[in-house]
Design a protein around this motif. Sequence first.
Motif, PDB file in Angstrom:
ATOM      1  N   ALA A 144      18.872  -2.564 -27.180  1.00  0.00           N
ATOM      2  CA  ALA A 144      18.158  -1.625 -26.314  1.00  0.00           C
ATOM      3  C   ALA A 144      17.794  -2.304 -25.009  1.00  0.00           C
ATOM      4  O   ALA A 144      17.673  -3.533 -24.935  1.00  0.00           O
ATOM      5  CB  ALA A 144      16.901  -1.097 -27.004  1.00  0.00           C
ATOM      6  N   ALA A 145      17.627  -1.491 -23.981  1.00  0.00           N
ATOM      7  CA  ALA A 145      17.168  -1.996 -22.690  1.00  0.00           C
ATOM      8  C   ALA A 145      15.655  -2.119 -22.654  1.00  0.00           C
ATOM      9  O   ALA A 145      15.107  -2.991 -21.984  1.00  0.00           O
ATOM     10  CB  ALA A 145      17.640  -1.072 -21.573  1.00  0.00           C
ATOM     11  N   PHE A 146      14.974  -1.227 -23.380  1.00  0.00           N
ATOM     12  CA  PHE A 146      13.514  -1.256 -23.397  1.00  0.00           C
ATOM     13  C   PHE A 146      13.011  -0.500 -24.618  1.00  0.00           C
ATOM     14  O   PHE A 146      13.730   0.282 -25.241  1.00  0.00           O
ATOM     15  CB  PHE A 146      12.928  -0.618 -22.130  1.00  0.00           C
ATOM     16  CG  PHE A 146      13.129   0.874 -22.045  1.00  0.00           C
ATOM     17  CD1 PHE A 146      12.238   1.759 -22.639  1.00  0.00           C
ATOM     18  CD2 PHE A 146      14.219   1.403 -21.367  1.00  0.00           C
ATOM     19  CE1 PHE A 146      12.431   3.133 -22.569  1.00  0.00           C
ATOM     20  CE2 PHE A 146      14.420   2.775 -21.286  1.00  0.00           C
ATOM     21  CZ  PHE A 146      13.523   3.643 -21.894  1.00  0.00           C
ATOM     22  N   THR A 147      11.750  -0.745 -24.930  1.00  0.00           N
ATOM     23  CA  THR A 147      11.031   0.050 -25.921  1.00  0.00           C
ATOM     24  C   THR A 147       9.665   0.380 -25.344  1.00  0.00           C
ATOM     25  O   THR A 147       8.986  -0.498 -24.805  1.00  0.00           O
ATOM     26  CB  THR A 147      10.865  -0.705 -27.252  1.00  0.00           C
ATOM     27  OG1 THR A 147      12.151  -1.022 -27.784  1.00  0.00           O
ATOM     28  CG2 THR A 147      10.098   0.136 -28.263  1.00  0.00           C
ATOM     29  N   ALA A 148       9.265   1.643 -25.443  1.00  0.00           N
ATOM     30  CA  ALA A 148       7.951   2.087 -24.971  1.00  0.00           C
ATOM     31  C   ALA A 148       7.170   2.650 -26.150  1.00  0.00           C
ATOM     32  O   ALA A 148       7.691   3.480 -26.902  1.00  0.00           O
ATOM     33  CB  ALA A 148       8.098   3.144 -23.881  1.00  0.00           C
ATOM     34  N   ILE A 149       5.936   2.186 -26.308  1.00  0.00           N
ATOM     35  CA  ILE A 149       5.043   2.673 -27.360  1.00  0.00           C
ATOM     36  C   ILE A 149       3.982   3.501 -26.658  1.00  0.00           C
ATOM     37  O   ILE A 149       3.118   2.974 -25.954  1.00  0.00           O
ATOM     38  CB  ILE A 149       4.420   1.511 -28.156  1.00  0.00           C
ATOM     39  CG1 ILE A 149       5.516   0.698 -28.856  1.00  0.00           C
ATOM     40  CG2 ILE A 149       3.435   2.032 -29.188  1.00  0.00           C
ATOM     41  CD1 ILE A 149       5.949  -0.518 -28.097  1.00  0.00           C
ATOM     42  N   ALA A 150       4.064   4.815 -26.825  1.00  0.00           N
ATOM     43  CA  ALA A 150       3.318   5.733 -25.965  1.00  0.00           C
ATOM     44  C   ALA A 150       2.138   6.377 -26.677  1.00  0.00           C
ATOM     45  O   ALA A 150       2.294   7.003 -27.722  1.00  0.00           O
ATOM     46  CB  ALA A 150       4.256   6.811 -25.430  1.00  0.00           C
ATOM     47  N   ASN A 151       0.968   6.236 -26.053  1.00  0.00           N
ATOM     48  CA  ASN A 151      -0.224   6.984 -26.445  1.00  0.00           C
ATOM     49  C   ASN A 151      -0.414   8.187 -25.523  1.00  0.00           C
ATOM     50  O   ASN A 151      -1.163   9.101 -25.839  1.00  0.00           O
ATOM     51  CB  ASN A 151      -1.453   6.070 -26.376  1.00  0.00           C
ATOM     52  CG  ASN A 151      -2.705   6.703 -26.939  1.00  0.00           C
ATOM     53  OD1 ASN A 151      -2.677   7.299 -28.008  1.00  0.00           O
ATOM     54  ND2 ASN A 151      -3.820   6.585 -26.225  1.00  0.00           N
ATOM     55  N   GLY A 152       0.269   8.163 -24.379  1.00  0.00           N
ATOM     56  CA  GLY A 152       0.254   9.259 -23.421  1.00  0.00           C
ATOM     57  C   GLY A 152       1.658   9.506 -22.919  1.00  0.00           C
ATOM     58  O   GLY A 152       2.573   8.714 -23.176  1.00  0.00           O
ATOM     59  N   PRO A 153       1.883  10.577 -22.181  1.00  0.00           N
ATOM     60  CA  PRO A 153       3.251  10.978 -21.847  1.00  0.00           C
ATOM     61  C   PRO A 153       3.911  10.224 -20.707  1.00  0.00           C
ATOM     62  O   PRO A 153       5.138  10.193 -20.624  1.00  0.00           O
ATOM     63  CB  PRO A 153       3.100  12.457 -21.481  1.00  0.00           C
ATOM     64  CG  PRO A 153       1.683  12.598 -21.025  1.00  0.00           C
ATOM     65  CD  PRO A 153       0.889  11.617 -21.830  1.00  0.00           C
ATOM     66  N   THR A 154       3.127   9.605 -19.797  1.00  0.00           N
ATOM     67  CA  THR A 154       3.737   9.067 -18.578  1.00  0.00           C
ATOM     68  C   THR A 154       3.364   7.618 -18.329  1.00  0.00           C
ATOM     69  O   THR A 154       2.334   7.117 -18.778  1.00  0.00           O
ATOM     70  CB  THR A 154       3.324   9.886 -17.335  1.00  0.00           C
ATOM     71  OG1 THR A 154       1.936   9.664 -17.049  1.00  0.00           O
ATOM     72  CG2 THR A 154       3.584  11.366 -17.530  1.00  0.00           C
ATOM     73  N   TYR A 155       4.260   6.968 -17.572  1.00  0.00           N
ATOM     74  CA  TYR A 155       3.952   5.683 -16.950  1.00  0.00           C
ATOM     75  C   TYR A 155       4.617   5.672 -15.584  1.00  0.00           C
ATOM     76  O   TYR A 155       5.302   6.633 -15.201  1.00  0.00           O
ATOM     77  CB  TYR A 155       4.365   4.500 -17.815  1.00  0.00           C
ATOM     78  CG  TYR A 155       5.825   4.369 -18.203  1.00  0.00           C
ATOM     79  CD1 TYR A 155       6.823   5.176 -17.679  1.00  0.00           C
ATOM     80  CD2 TYR A 155       6.211   3.399 -19.123  1.00  0.00           C
ATOM     81  CE1 TYR A 155       8.150   5.026 -18.047  1.00  0.00           C
ATOM     82  CE2 TYR A 155       7.543   3.240 -19.501  1.00  0.00           C
ATOM     83  CZ  TYR A 155       8.503   4.057 -18.957  1.00  0.00           C
ATOM     84  OH  TYR A 155       9.814   3.905 -19.321  1.00  0.00           O
ATOM     85  N   GLY A 156       4.371   4.614 -14.811  1.00  0.00           N
ATOM     86  CA  GLY A 156       5.031   4.518 -13.514  1.00  0.00           C
ATOM     87  C   GLY A 156       4.726   5.669 -12.584  1.00  0.00           C
ATOM     88  O   GLY A 156       5.615   6.189 -11.916  1.00  0.00           O
ATOM     89  N   ALA A 157       3.455   6.108 -12.536  1.00  0.00           N
ATOM     90  CA  ALA A 157       3.020   7.176 -11.625  1.00  0.00           C
ATOM     91  C   ALA A 157       3.660   8.517 -11.954  1.00  0.00           C
ATOM     92  O   ALA A 157       4.104   9.243 -11.072  1.00  0.00           O
ATOM     93  CB  ALA A 157       3.275   6.795 -10.168  1.00  0.00           C
ATOM     94  N   GLY A 158       3.711   8.827 -13.244  1.00  0.00           N
ATOM     95  CA  GLY A 158       4.135  10.167 -13.641  1.00  0.00           C
ATOM     96  C   GLY A 158       5.516  10.276 -14.237  1.00  0.00           C
ATOM     97  O   GLY A 158       5.987  11.391 -14.475  1.00  0.00           O
ATOM     98  N   MET A 159       6.201   9.156 -14.510  1.00  0.00           N
ATOM     99  CA  MET A 159       7.500   9.223 -15.178  1.00  0.00           C
ATOM    100  C   MET A 159       7.274   9.617 -16.639  1.00  0.00           C
ATOM    101  O   MET A 159       6.605   8.909 -17.388  1.00  0.00           O
ATOM    102  CB  MET A 159       8.213   7.876 -15.102  1.00  0.00           C
ATOM    103  CG  MET A 159       8.546   7.426 -13.703  1.00  0.00           C
ATOM    104  SD  MET A 159       9.544   5.909 -13.741  1.00  0.00           S
ATOM    105  CE  MET A 159       9.529   5.456 -12.004  1.00  0.00           C
ATOM    106  N   ARG A 160       7.872  10.731 -17.057  1.00  0.00           N
ATOM    107  CA  ARG A 160       7.574  11.316 -18.365  1.00  0.00           C
ATOM    108  C   ARG A 160       8.507  10.735 -19.431  1.00  0.00           C
ATOM    109  O   ARG A 160       9.442  11.384 -19.891  1.00  0.00           O
ATOM    110  CB  ARG A 160       7.669  12.831 -18.298  1.00  0.00           C
ATOM    111  CG  ARG A 160       6.639  13.448 -17.354  1.00  0.00           C
ATOM    112  CD  ARG A 160       6.719  14.964 -17.326  1.00  0.00           C
ATOM    113  NE  ARG A 160       6.411  15.555 -18.608  1.00  0.00           N
ATOM    114  CZ  ARG A 160       5.175  15.737 -19.080  1.00  0.00           C
ATOM    115  NH1 ARG A 160       4.126  15.372 -18.360  1.00  0.00           N
ATOM    116  NH2 ARG A 160       4.990  16.287 -20.258  1.00  0.00           N
ATOM    117  N   ILE A 161       8.206   9.520 -19.849  1.00  0.00           N
ATOM    118  CA  ILE A 161       9.028   8.850 -20.847  1.00  0.00           C
ATOM    119  C   ILE A 161       8.804   9.428 -22.241  1.00  0.00           C
ATOM    120  O   ILE A 161       9.698   9.386 -23.092  1.00  0.00           O
ATOM    121  CB  ILE A 161       8.745   7.329 -20.843  1.00  0.00           C
ATOM    122  CG1 ILE A 161       9.703   6.590 -21.774  1.00  0.00           C
ATOM    123  CG2 ILE A 161       7.297   7.042 -21.224  1.00  0.00           C
ATOM    124  CD1 ILE A 161      11.148   6.677 -21.376  1.00  0.00           C
TER     125      ILE A 161
END
Length: 310
Positions: free
Chosen positions: A203-220
Motif C-alpha cells: 500500500a501507499a498509505f493507511t489512514a485510521i479515521a475518526n472523522g471524514p477529512t484530512y488535509g483541509a477537507g480531503m474526504r478520505i
Amino acid sequence: MSASPESTNTVGHLAIVANPTAGHGAGQRVLGAVTAILRGRGVSHEVLTADTREESARLAEEAAERGADALLVVGGDGTVQTVLRTVHSHQLPLGILPAGTGNDAARMLDIPLDDVARAIAIILNGKTRRIDLGRASFSDGIVDLFCTIAATGFDAAVAGRAQDLSWPSGRALFALAALRQLPKLNRHHYQVRVDDVEVETDAAFTAIANGPTYGAGMRIAPHASADDGVFDIVMGSHPRHLPRLSLLRGLAQVLYGRVENNPLFKDMQGREVELYCDPPADVSLDGDIVGSLPTVFDILPSAIEVYVPH
C-alpha cells in the motif's frame, strides 16, 4: 449509529491555548478577535500562547490544574491535538476556534472556519457533544491521542512536507505537498490487524479515521463519524506495477471524496488497529508527525466533551 450525548453547560473561566503563528499568521488575528469579544461580554479568561507542541501541552495542563472550567484552542488541528490529553484526563469541555491550515477538527464539528464571532458564540451558548478519540501506542512506549485521522506512509510524508510550505493555503497547500512528494513515493508492505482480522498488502498509505477529512477537507473516509465507537480504516493500494499517473488520479479522487467502490482503496472498520510495515513508515496524528510504525491504534468512545452548534 446512535446519537451522541449532548448537554448544555454554563461557561466559567476559560483558558485559551493559542498558536499565534498558526495558519501563516491567522492565529494572531483570530486570537485578537476572540479576546475582544470575551472582554466585551465580561467573560473570565486567560490567554496562553505557545510556539511548540510541548509548550502547548504544558500550558494546557497547568491551566487545568489551576482550575480552568474549559479549554479553548486558537490554532489548527496540530494545536488541538496537543491539548487532547489534558482535556481527556481532566474532563474539561473543549472549544475550537479554527485558525490553522487544515482545520479538519472544526469541519468535523460544523464549526465555522471564517467567522470568529459565530465560533465564539458556539462556545458561549454552552451546548456540548461527546465524541470519540483515537489513541496511538508506539513501540517506544509513547502514547498519544488524536481527534481526526492518524495517517502513515505517503499521507504522513505529505503532512510533513505541507508544514514546510507557506503558500498556497487550505486544501491547495496539501495538494501541492502531495504533488511534490509523489516522486518520492515508496511502496510499503503492511501487516495489518483490525480487531480479529489480519491482512497483508502492498500500500501507499493507511489512514485510521475518526472523522471524514484530512488535509483541509480531503474526504478520505466520507462515512467516518466521531461518535460511532469505531475507526474507518482506508488503505491506498500500491500494486508493484501501478503507474504514478494512476496514483495521481487516486489523489484527485480523495480530494472529491470518491473513494467508495474504488479499486485503488480498501476500507475496513474496527475498534483496534495494529500496523507494521516494511520499510518503516512515519505516523502523523491530526496532521503532525509524532512517531513511526509499528503502532497500535484503539478507539476511546465518548472520550471528551466539545462545544458544538445548536
